[in-house]
Design an enzyme around this catalytic site. Structure first.
Site, PDB file in Angstrom:
ATOM      1  N   ARG A   1      -5.260   8.386  -5.043  1.00 35.96           N
ATOM      2  CA  ARG A   1      -5.408   7.083  -5.873  1.00 35.96           C
ATOM      3  C   ARG A   1      -5.748   7.959  -6.844  1.00 35.96           C
ATOM      4  O   ARG A   1      -6.386   9.360  -7.754  1.00 35.96           O
ATOM      5  CB  ARG A   1      -6.781   6.691  -5.626  1.00 35.96           C
ATOM      6  CG  ARG A   1      -6.942   5.888  -6.565  1.00 35.96           C
ATOM      7  CD  ARG A   1      -7.049   4.025  -6.041  1.00 35.96           C
ATOM      8  NE  ARG A   1      -7.527   3.007  -6.379  1.00 35.96           N
ATOM      9  CZ  ARG A   1      -8.552   2.624  -5.911  1.00 35.96           C
ATOM     10  NH1 ARG A   1      -9.225   3.327  -5.175  1.00 35.96           N
ATOM     11  NH2 ARG A   1      -9.471   1.745  -6.346  1.00 35.96           N
TER      12      ARG A   1
ATOM     13  N   LYS B   1       0.702  -1.123  -0.065  1.00 25.64           N
ATOM     14  CA  LYS B   1      -0.049  -0.338   0.265  1.00 25.64           C
ATOM     15  C   LYS B   1       1.117   1.411  -0.003  1.00 25.64           C
ATOM     16  O   LYS B   1       1.322   1.437   1.056  1.00 25.64           O
ATOM     17  CB  LYS B   1      -0.904   0.428   1.425  1.00 25.64           C
ATOM     18  CG  LYS B   1      -1.814   1.498   1.031  1.00 25.64           C
ATOM     19  CD  LYS B   1      -2.763   0.976   2.236  1.00 25.64           C
ATOM     20  CE  LYS B   1      -3.732   2.156   2.078  1.00 25.64           C
ATOM     21  NZ  LYS B   1      -4.017   3.625   0.968  1.00 25.64           N
TER      22      LYS B   1
ATOM     23  N   PHE C   1      -2.500  -0.850 -10.832  1.00 27.08           N
ATOM     24  CA  PHE C   1      -2.742  -2.460 -10.007  1.00 27.08           C
ATOM     25  C   PHE C   1      -4.059  -3.145 -10.595  1.00 27.08           C
ATOM     26  O   PHE C   1      -4.615  -4.131 -10.131  1.00 27.08           O
ATOM     27  CB  PHE C   1      -3.095  -2.337  -8.084  1.00 27.08           C
ATOM     28  CG  PHE C   1      -4.111  -1.046  -7.929  1.00 27.08           C
ATOM     29  CD1 PHE C   1      -5.079  -0.867  -8.411  1.00 27.08           C
ATOM     30  CD2 PHE C   1      -3.086   0.415  -7.389  1.00 27.08           C
ATOM     31  CE1 PHE C   1      -5.951  -0.022  -7.172  1.00 27.08           C
ATOM     32  CE2 PHE C   1      -4.020   1.283  -6.748  1.00 27.08           C
ATOM     33  CZ  PHE C   1      -5.415   1.212  -7.054  1.00 27.08           C
TER      34      PHE C   1
ATOM     35  N   ARG D   1      -9.757  10.436  -6.852  1.00 28.09           N
ATOM     36  CA  ARG D   1     -10.085   9.397  -6.382  1.00 28.09           C
ATOM     37  C   ARG D   1     -11.515   9.933  -6.380  1.00 28.09           C
ATOM     38  O   ARG D   1     -12.582   8.799  -6.673  1.00 28.09           O
ATOM     39  CB  ARG D   1      -9.932   8.933  -4.764  1.00 28.09           C
ATOM     40  CG  ARG D   1     -10.511   8.286  -3.467  1.00 28.09           C
ATOM     41  CD  ARG D   1      -9.989   8.126  -2.527  1.00 28.09           C
ATOM     42  NE  ARG D   1     -11.471   8.291  -2.160  1.00 28.09           N
ATOM     43  CZ  ARG D   1     -11.981   7.582  -0.889  1.00 28.09           C
ATOM     44  NH1 ARG D   1     -10.846   6.742   0.082  1.00 28.09           N
ATOM     45  NH2 ARG D   1     -12.909   7.592  -0.435  1.00 28.09           N
TER      46      ARG D   1
ATOM     47  N   GLU E   1      -1.913   3.985  -7.856  1.00 30.43           N
ATOM     48  CA  GLU E   1      -1.821   4.936  -6.580  1.00 30.43           C
ATOM     49  C   GLU E   1      -0.130   5.556  -7.379  1.00 30.43           C
ATOM     50  O   GLU E   1       0.460   5.430  -8.193  1.00 30.43           O
ATOM     51  CB  GLU E   1      -0.995   4.257  -6.387  1.00 30.43           C
ATOM     52  CG  GLU E   1      -0.626   5.373  -4.536  1.00 30.43           C
ATOM     53  CD  GLU E   1      -2.367   5.328  -3.935  1.00 30.43           C
ATOM     54  OE1 GLU E   1      -2.805   5.541  -3.931  1.00 30.43           O
ATOM     55  OE2 GLU E   1      -2.079   6.120  -2.608  1.00 30.43           O
TER      56      GLU E   1
ATOM     57  N   ARG F   1     -17.345  -0.287  -1.582  1.00 24.62           N
ATOM     58  CA  ARG F   1     -16.263  -0.235  -0.820  1.00 24.62           C
ATOM     59  C   ARG F   1     -17.191  -2.352   0.079  1.00 24.62           C
ATOM     60  O   ARG F   1     -17.709  -2.317   1.348  1.00 24.62           O
ATOM     61  CB  ARG F   1     -16.482   1.211   0.208  1.00 24.62           C
ATOM     62  CG  ARG F   1     -15.591   0.414   1.626  1.00 24.62           C
ATOM     63  CD  ARG F   1     -15.545   1.420   2.795  1.00 24.62           C
ATOM     64  NE  ARG F   1     -15.775   2.579   2.363  1.00 24.62           N
ATOM     65  CZ  ARG F   1     -14.319   2.933   2.022  1.00 24.62           C
ATOM     66  NH1 ARG F   1     -13.976   2.509   2.209  1.00 24.62           N
ATOM     67  NH2 ARG F   1     -14.634   4.727   1.607  1.00 24.62           N
TER      68      ARG F   1
ATOM     69  N   LYS G   1      -7.608  -3.619   3.190  1.00 22.71           N
ATOM     70  CA  LYS G   1      -6.248  -2.886   3.367  1.00 22.71           C
ATOM     71  C   LYS G   1      -5.598  -2.959   5.161  1.00 22.71           C
ATOM     72  O   LYS G   1      -6.384  -3.380   5.826  1.00 22.71           O
ATOM     73  CB  LYS G   1      -6.169  -0.905   3.430  1.00 22.71           C
ATOM     74  CG  LYS G   1      -6.729  -0.623   4.878  1.00 22.71           C
ATOM     75  CD  LYS G   1      -6.954   1.281   3.361  1.00 22.71           C
ATOM     76  CE  LYS G   1      -8.556   1.738   4.992  1.00 22.71           C
ATOM     77  NZ  LYS G   1      -8.215   2.641   3.835  1.00 22.71           N
TER      78      LYS G   1
END
Length: 579
Positions: A253, A248, A341, A272, A301, A418, A424
């Site tokens: 983002r 991470k 990613f 984001r 990221e 989510r 995470k």
DNA sequence: TCTGCCTGCCC
DNA sequence: ATTCTGC
DNA sequence: GCAGAATGGGCAGGCAGA
């Protein structure tokens, strides 16, 4: 529909705590609207006059609204401020002041109020501030008091109805289907186009089939998938069984789009929250242009990174790249790379419904391993054992990274969702790694919204500077506190209230608490990181900045076993910072 | 032309 | 960002 | 567990007034 009617429905929603009931009220309200009204109402309930990917903001927050209220109701600004502190909500203040002016107020259509608000949002440049203030004041003069309340809250973006996007989506399902069975479908349509007003209008106009035209299009941002948190490697494996593990990184983002228009490759970058970042990161744009593949959408990221040394640059510096001017100059100082990613779209094909493992494979084929132009694929490891997760976590943390992301290898890309498909595990969730400090409370601030009733919403924490023999501030803390703790804290602090700033207490004027107290109560504060601070006075030397805590939260209120003489010192903070 | 305040947006 | 709360 | 609403530090940029 009259705005007044809408305001009454808002008022009803505010008094309701059951989500089922809120959904019912909301869906009945939507049924009363014409399609165009639905569109406008849905923008308004999200505190906007345009969809969120369009950058039109009110540029009017509490200070400006206070000025407007003082103009509208002929009060001193200090009186408005006093009322705000007391009531904790400028909407309530507006309603209260409007109510005192008993004269007959007109009713306006939702459409009219919407247009007036849009005009306010659109003012820019010279004299824009006074125009905004004046227009809002005039609008409030025209409206009934209950409407004033919600107009103010719309502008501030804090409607406080207990209604968010998810509840609206459920309501839309109810409008069309009479139950929430369409939720998934509406949700996907919304997060693909990021325009709730449009989705609502389409649904009301054309029913479910109205959503069929909403598909992935390069150049139009989609809501990024989000993650849940877990506390341990074990919890991750127990949820996912097998997981794809990635470091991470601590940056921004970023969603990258590439497509071809009139024979030319086009690239766009989005944050984001779907803000345009394209012009801020020219090196990433160039990289994407050089990449094979005519059209794609990928997720990653953006983080400051020095290719030569493999060094990651701290967030505080990376974020300086989010700017409008001096871009090339800053790019030289703080180079960034986009660590990708996920791949959601490739050469005309929507990949979001493929399992993650397959998307990742395609991504790795799209971006060559040694591609040097600010685009990389983040490192991945597929594992199924707790100790493998733990080992990767330890590796990443010792490398100075934030922690890790664990992803279900079989899950689809779910825009805007989510859940535990992405998890995470942050460095700071591990008790043994987080920075914990013992500080003393120097004062507190009045709370807003649901914290108004406690009379406190945050407090200021200081540490001790042994060289200067004074208390200096290191963080404001307003989270990690339970409701009964708020009461306890307030009671305790009020007993040691002082009416002026004591000697040997150093607080910047911007941080001055509403109520100052005698430095006596010791608290334990948890944080993720110690950073340099332009505002806090801890460790500040002349022009040199002080220190602050990143993501401070209350760990423990009142450590009676520790006295003020034993709290964390500036010297200790500097040691922790350098570590 | 400079500076402080305010806002919006990153985390 | 983190955290708490009602459902 | 979900959804929403409280709260944090700190960056750049726009505007107004000195």
């Amino acid at each position: 529909m009259k705005f007044y009617q809408l305001a009454q429905i808002f008022s009803k929603l505010e008094k309701t705590s059951s989500r089922l009931e809120m959904t019912d009220i909301l869906h009945k309200m939507i049924k009363l609207c014409t399609p165009l009204e639905v569109e406008k109402v849905l923008y308004l309930v999200t505190g906007r006059v345009v969809p969120k990917y369009v950058s039109l903001e009110f540029n009017m927050a509490e200070k400006m609204v206070m000025k407007s209220l003082s103009l509208c109701f002929s009060l001193e600004e200090s009186d408005v401020k006093k009322l705000y502190k007391e009531k904790g909500d400028l909407g309530i203040v507006a309603e209260y002041l409007s109510l005192k002016e008993s004269s007959g107020k007109k009713d306006m259509l939702v459409n009219e109020v919407f247009e007036r608000l849009k005009i306010i949002a659109q003012y820019r440049g010279k004299e824009s501030q006074s125009k905004k203030i004046e227009d809002l004041s005039n609008l409030l003069k025209t409206l009934k008091s209950i409407s004033c309340k919600y107009v103010v809250r719309i502008i501030l973006g804090t409607l406080r109805l207990g209604i968010g996007e998810k509840t609206i989506i459920d309501s839309l399902s109810w409008v069309v289907k009479g139950d929430k069975s369409l939720r998934k479908k509406i949700e996907r349509a919304y997060y693909l186009c990021s325009d709730l007003g449009y989705v609502g209008r389409k649904l009301v106009e054309d029913g479910v089939k109205g959503l069929d035209t909403i598909v992935l299009i390069p150049g139009r941002p989609i809501s990024p998938e989000l993650s849940q948190r877990e506390k341990s490697a074990e919890a991750i494996i127990s949820r996912l069984k097998r997981a794809i593990i990635q470091p991470k990184l601590d940056g921004l983002r970023c969603q990258l789009h590439k497509w071809v228009e009139k024979g030319k490759p086009m690239v766009a970058l989005f944050s984001r929250n779907l803000e345009v970042l394209t012009h801020m990161f020219p090196e990433v744009v160039k990289g994407a242009e050089m990449l094979e593949g005519d059209s794609f959408i990928l997720d990653g990221e953006l983080v400051g990174y020095r290719e030569e040394t493999g060094e990651f640059i701290p967030f505080q510096q990376t974020i300086q790249r989010r700017r409008k001017y001096d871009i090339e100059k800053k790019a030289g100082e703080i180079p960034v790379s986009l660590f990708c990613f996920d791949l959601m779209y490739l050469n005309g094909e929507d990949l979001t419904l493929l399992p993650y493992r397959e998307r990742l494979n395609k991504l790795e084929r799209l971006i060559p391993q040694n591609f040097e132009l600010s685009l990389k694929v983040v490192e991945s490891n597929e594992v199924s054992e707790t100790k493998e997760v733990q080992k990767l976590f330890d590796t990443y943390v010792s490398a100075g990274l934030e922690g890790l992301m664990a992803k279900s290898p079989t899950s689809q890309y779910q825009p805007g969702v989510r859940n535990y498909d992405w998890i995470k595990l942050r460095r700071s969730y591990e008790v043994r790694l987080a920075d914990t400090i013992d500080g003393v409370i120097l004062g507190y601030y009045k709370g807003r919204g649901k914290l108004t009733k406690f009379g406190i919403g945050a407090f200021l924490v200081g540490i001790y500077n042994e060289e200067k023999d004074e208390f200096q501030t290191i963080a404001k803390v307003g989270t990690g506190v339970k409701e009964d703790e708020w009461e306890e804290i307030k009671t305790n602090l009020d007993k040691i209230k002082v009416d002026h700033l004591l000697p040997r207490v150093n607080i910047a004027k911007e941080l001055m608490p509403d109520v100052l107290v005698y430095p006596q109560i010791v608290v334990v504060i948890r944080a993720d990181e110690i950073t340099r601070s332009p505002l806090h006075t801890a460790g500040k030397e002349g022009d040199e900045s002080g220190f602050a805590l990143r993501f401070p939260r209350l760990e423990k209120f009142n450590r009676p076993d520790k006295t003020v003489d034993e709290i964390t010192t500036v010297k200790e903070i500097i040691e922790m910072y350098q570590h």
